[in-house]
Design an enzyme around this catalytic site. Structure first.
Site, short mmCIF file in Angstrom:
data_model
loop_
_atom_site.label_atom_id
_atom_site.label_comp_id
_atom_site.label_asym_id
_atom_site.label_seq_id
_atom_site.Cartn_x
_atom_site.Cartn_y
_atom_site.Cartn_z
N SER B 143 0.83 -1.20 0.00
CA SER B 143 0.00 0.00 0.00
C SER B 143 0.86 1.24 0.00
O SER B 143 2.01 1.22 0.47
CB SER B 143 -0.87 0.01 1.27
OG SER B 143 -1.51 1.26 1.42
N TYR B 157 -2.16 -0.89 10.29
CA TYR B 157 -2.36 -1.26 8.87
C TYR B 157 -1.11 -0.91 8.06
O TYR B 157 -0.58 -1.75 7.34
CB TYR B 157 -3.58 -0.53 8.32
CG TYR B 157 -3.79 -0.73 6.84
CD1 TYR B 157 -4.34 -1.91 6.35
CD2 TYR B 157 -3.42 0.25 5.92
CE1 TYR B 157 -4.51 -2.10 4.98
CE2 TYR B 157 -3.59 0.07 4.57
CZ TYR B 157 -4.14 -1.10 4.10
OH TYR B 157 -4.31 -1.29 2.75
#
Lengths: 253, 251
Positions: B143, B157
Site C-alpha cells: 500500500s 495497517y
C-alpha cells in the site's frame, strides 16, 4: 488532421534496447518513429521492421542539439497530428573520466546526452502528446542515479539522477493534460553498452549474473516488455513512477 | 488477450473490490482462477459466475488465510481442482478494520491487523511456493501506506503493509534462483468499499484533488498492473514495490 494510427517516437533506436523497444511497440500496433545518428543503420532498421509488417520511419538527428530535436519532433508531430508515446531512450556513458581530469566539454556532453535530450524532446512533444491517446513519456534512469555509478561514471550517475527528478517533475506538470511520465531503470542488460568488457573480460561479464537474483543478465526484450506496458492503457493510473528492470539487482544479494 | 493462457492463479480475498477485479482480469487473460474469500460468499459466487460467463474456469473457496489449518485446506482443495502446479499467487486479502490510534488499540486488534495483512501473506506463500517453479509469479498487495505511514489511525495497517513490502524483497532474493518472481504493488487512493467504509468523503476529495492525475484510481487499474506483473512481459522484474497512485506520492 489527427492520424488514426498510434504514434510512438523512440530516440536512440538504431541498436540495443532502443531498437527492441521500437520492434515491440511496432508489434503492439504503433507506427514507430526511430531516431538515431547513424543514418545507414537507421535505414536498415526501418527495412527490417517493414519486413515484419511494422510501419516505421527513421529521423536522423542528434538528441543533444536543441534545434535539431525541436524541428524534427515538431515535423513528426505535425505529420501525424499527434504523438501517443515518447520514449526518451537515447543516452550513454560517453566514456569514463575521473573528476580531477574531467574536461568541461566531457561533463557537458554527458549531461546533454542523458538529461538535456529528455528536456528538449519532451518539450517539443508536449503539444502533440496533448492530442494523443492515453499519452505518456517514458524515460530511462539507472541504478547509477542512486549509487552515482562505477569508477569514472560519476557524471553519468549525476545525469541519471536528473532524469529521475525530471520524470517526476514532468508527471506533475503534465498531469492536467492526462499525460503520464514514468521511467524505467534497467539493471545489467546484455547490449552493446557492455561490448567492450564482454570482449576483453568475458569471465567478468559472465560473473555479473551472480549478483542478480534471477541468475541471468537482462535482455533488451525484458526492457521492451515493461515499456509496452507503461505505454498502454493498462498503466493509466501509473505516473511519476520508476520501474526497476534488474532481476532484483538493485537490492543486492 | 491471452497473456496468461493455461496458467493457474490464486487470488486471496478475491471476491470483492480490488480482489474481484484482479480475479476477473486474470481470467480475461486466460488464467484459471481460484477465488478465495472469507466474508463475502455472494461476492465470490458473483465473481465465479462472471468468470464462467467469459468461458474461463474458476472456483470459489472459503477459508481464513490467516489460519494455518485453513491454508492447508485451501491447498488441498486447489490441488484437487486444478492440480499441483501454481503459476500465479496474488496475496490480496487484507483490511484496515477500523481506524484506531496508539491510545485506542489493544493487543487483540494488533493481532487481527497483522494476521490478516502480514501473517496471511507469509504462510500462504510458504504453502504454495513448493507448487511454483520457473516463470511463476507472486504478487503481494502492499500500500501507499507502507511508504508514508498511512492516514489517521492506520498505524498498524501501514506497518503491516511495510512488512509485506519488505517480505516481498526478501522472497525475491530467496526464490529468485528458482525462477520465481516476487513483486508488490503500492496502491494509492483507489475508489473501493475500503474507502467507502473508512475514509471521509471530504478527505477523499482532498486527496484526489492533490493527486497529479486529479482523481482516485479504480480497482480495474490495479488489476491491470497485477496481470502485467504476472505476465512474461515482466520477466526481469522482481523484488519491486510498484506505486500505482496517479503520482500522489510526490505531490
Amino acid at each position: 488532421m489527427i492520424s488514426k494510427e498510434k504514434v510512438a517516437i523512440i530516440t536512440g533506436a538504431t541498436g540495443g534496447i532502443g531498437f527492441e523497444v521500437a520492434k515491440r511497440l511496432g508489434q503492439d500496433g504503433y507506427t514507430v518513429i526511430l531516431n538515431g545518428i547513424e543514418d545507414d543503420a537507421g535505414a536498415e532498421r526501418v527495412k527490417e521492421l517493414s519486413a515484419q509488417g511494422i510501419k516505421a520511419e527513421y529521423y536522423g538527428f542528434d538528441v543533444t542539439s536543441e534545434e535539431a530535436v525541436t524541428s524534427n519532433i515538431t515535423k513528426i508531430g505535425e505529420k501525424y497530428g499527434k504523438i501517443d508515446v515518447l520514449v526518451n531512450n537515447a543516452g550513454g556513458l560517453g566514456g569514463r573520466s575521473r573528476f580531477e581530469e574531467m574536461t568541461t566539454d566531457f561533463y557537458r556532453f554527458v549531461m546533454a546526452l542523458n538529461l538535456d535530450s529528455v528536456f528538449f524532446a519532451s518539450r517539443a512533444a508536449i503539444p502533440f502528446l496533448k492530442k494523443g491517446e492515453h499519452p505518456s513519456i517514458i524515460n530511462y534512469t539507472s541504478n547509477a542515479g542512486w549509487t552515482a555509478g562505477g569508477p569514472g561514471a560519476g557524471v553519468y550517475g549525476t545525469s541519471k539522477a536528473g532524469v529521475h527528478a525530471i520524470t517526476r517533475a514532468l508527471a506533475k506538470d503534465l498531469a492536467e493534460y492526462g499525460i503520464r511520465a514514468n521511467a524505467v531503470s534497467p539493471g545489467t542488460i546484455d547490449t552493446p553498452f557492455h561490448a567492450q568488457i564482454k570482449a576483453t573480460k568475458p569471465e567478468v561479464f559472465a560473473s555479473w549474473a551472480n549478483n542478480i537474483m534471477l541468475g541471468r543478465l537482462g535482455q533488451p526484450e525484458d526492457v521492451a516488455g515493461v515499456i509496452s506496458f507503461l505505454a498502454s492503457k493498462d498503466a493509466s493510473f501509473i505516473t511519476a513512477e520508476t520501474i526497476q528492470i534488474g532481476g532484483g539487482q538493485a537490492l543486492g544479494i | 488477450m491471452s497473456k496468461l493462457k493455461g496458467k493457474v492463479a490464486i487470488v486471496t480475498g478475491g471476491s470483492r473490490d480490488i480482489g474481484r477485479a484482479i480475479s476477473i482480469k486474470l481470467a480475461k487473460e486466460g488464467a484459471k482462477v481460484v477465488v478465495n474469500y472469507f466474508n463475502s460468499e455472494s461476492g465470490a459466487k458473483k465473481t465465479v459466475e462472471e468468470i464462467k460467463s467469459l468461458g474461463q474456469e474458476a472456483i470459489a473457496i472459503k477459508v481464513d488465510v490467516s489460519n494455518l489449518g485453513d491454508i492447508a485446506n485451501l491447498k488441498a482443495k486447489i490441488v484437487a481442482a486444478f492440480g499441483d502446479k501454481i503459476d500465479i499467487l496474488v496475496n490480496n486479502a487484507g483490511g484496515l478494520f477500523a481506524r484506531k490510534t496508539l491510545e485506542e488499540f489493544d493487543e487483540a486488534f494488533y493481532n487481527l491487523v497483522m494476521d490478516v495483512n502480514f501473517k496471511s501473506t507469509v504462510f500462504v506463500t510458504q504453502a504454495f511456493e513448493p507448487l511454483m517453479g520457473k516463470g511463476a509469479s507472486i504478487i503481494n498487495l502492499s500500500s501507499q501506506a507502507a511508504r508514508d505511514g498511512g492516514g489517521g489511525g492506520s498505524a498498524l495497517y501501514s506497518s503491516s503493509k511495510g512488512a509485506v513490502s519488505t517480505f516481498t524483497r526478501a522472497m525475491a532474493k530467496e526464490l529468485g534462483p528458482k525462477g520465481i518472481r516476487v513483486n508488490a504493488l503500492c496502491p494509492g487512493l483507489i475508489g473501493t468499499k475500503f474507502h467507502d467504509d473508512f475514509t471521509k468523503d471530504e478527505v477523499r476529495e482532498k486527496v484526489a484533488a492533490g493527486t497529479p492525475l486529479r482523481r482516485e484510481g479504480n480497482a480495474n487499474e490495479v488489476a491491470d498492473l497485477v496481470a502485467y506483473l504476472a505476465s512474461d512481459d515482466a520477466s526481469f522484474i522482481t523484488g519491486n514495490n510498484i506505486d500505482i497512485n496517479g503520482g500522489l506520492a510526490f505531490s
